[in-house]
Design a protein around this motif. Structure first.
Motif: not given
Length: 295
Positions: A146-150, A158-163
């Motif tokens: 659930p909290n892995r950075a994508l 560049p954008v980082t979102v969590r699953p």
């Protein structure tokens, strides 16, 4: 002996094609055949026999529950399904195993089709596309990580979102589309099967709750991991019996018996995935690794 070495044998071991590769090839072949029938031959017969529809079910065409993902509305629809299926499948296939990954994909397609059939679509409506399977893989990935950075690029930024946030966003958009597009009828229908997307996500939640959590257990009956807090805060898991064909002797006295147990566990990982291992089997692998490192 010299004859036991791999380079002295008559035949070498061959690597088998993964389930994910077969699925990607099937989606590509289905889309190509669909294009040939529709544009080159001008015939709708391929779509009629493979797309899921109420008329097809009235003729007892039950195979359409698992063949409709082979069809897509256009190249962009097919390419988006292919790319997302590849990246999500590459992460989940080693954990689930070949056979379970295939059954999970089929189960997701069936659930997506069943939920889609519950929504009235008028006459002539048909369901196509592998998006329900993709949504199911996304939801399962969010449950496991659930909290892995994508990280990804959004308009070259560049954008980082969590699953878990991504899964919630897709579920929310699908629920909104179901309420304002599918349920009102043909007048507001945009041609997107939001109900099938929600059905695929429901299949992932059912798998995670009743299959995955039942197998990752400790000897005292507690699950190694709990249902994510963003899905449920009070999840109780009943103890499940372990399969008898993979019994492990943890106190293996000799090197030969330990090697046999490790080979059996590796075969289980290859056929069913890491999620199927019990706590005893994981401890045995750790013991074998420690013995090898001390040599």
């Amino acid at each position: 002996m010299l004859s036991d070495r791999s380079y002295m044998r008559d035949s070498y071991g061959r690597t088998t094609t993964s389930t994910l590769t077969w699925m990607l090839c099937a989606l590509t072949a289905g889309f190509l055949i669909q294009t040939v029938f529709e544009r080159a031959l001008g015939s709708p017969h391929f779509n009629q026999f493979t797309a899921l529809s109420l008329g097809g079910l009235q003729r007892i065409w039950l195979w359409t529950f698992v063949t409709y993902p082979l069809l897509h509305s256009n190249v962009l629809h097919w390419l988006a399904s292919l790319v997302t299926l590849f990246f999500l499948g590459r992460e989940l296939l080693p954990l689930m195993g070949e056979r379970r990954f295939a059954w999970f994909s089929a189960f997701s397609a069936v659930c997506g089709g069943l939920v889609w059939l519950l929504v009235p679509h008028g006459s002539g409506g048909a369901l196509i596309g592998a998006t329900p399977i993709v949504c199911a893989l996304l939801m399962l990935f969010a449950c496991l990580h659930p909290n892995r950075a994508l990280p990804f690029l959004f308009f070259f930024m560049p954008v980082t979102v969590r699953p878990k946030h991504l899964a919630w966003a897709v579920a929310g958009i699908s629920a909104l589309g179901l309420a304002v597009s599918e349920i009102p009828g043909d007048r507001f229908n945009l041609g997107i099967a939001h109900s099938a997307h929600l059905g695929g996500m429901l299949a992932a939640l059912l798998y995670y709750r009743f299959v995955h959590l039942r197998e990752w257990r400790t000897p005292d009956g507690r699950a190694d991991i709990e249902l994510p807090r963003w899905l449920s805060k009070t999840a109780k898991v009943a103890p499940a019996a372990e399969p008898a064909k993979y019994t492990v002797n943890v106190t293996a006295p000799t090197r030969e018996s330990l090697k046999a147990e490790v080979d059996r566990i590796l075969d289980k990982i290859n056929s069913e995935g890491l999620a199927a291992l019990t706590a005893q089997e994981k401890r045995l692998l750790d013991d074998a690794r420690n013995q090898i490192s001390r040599r």
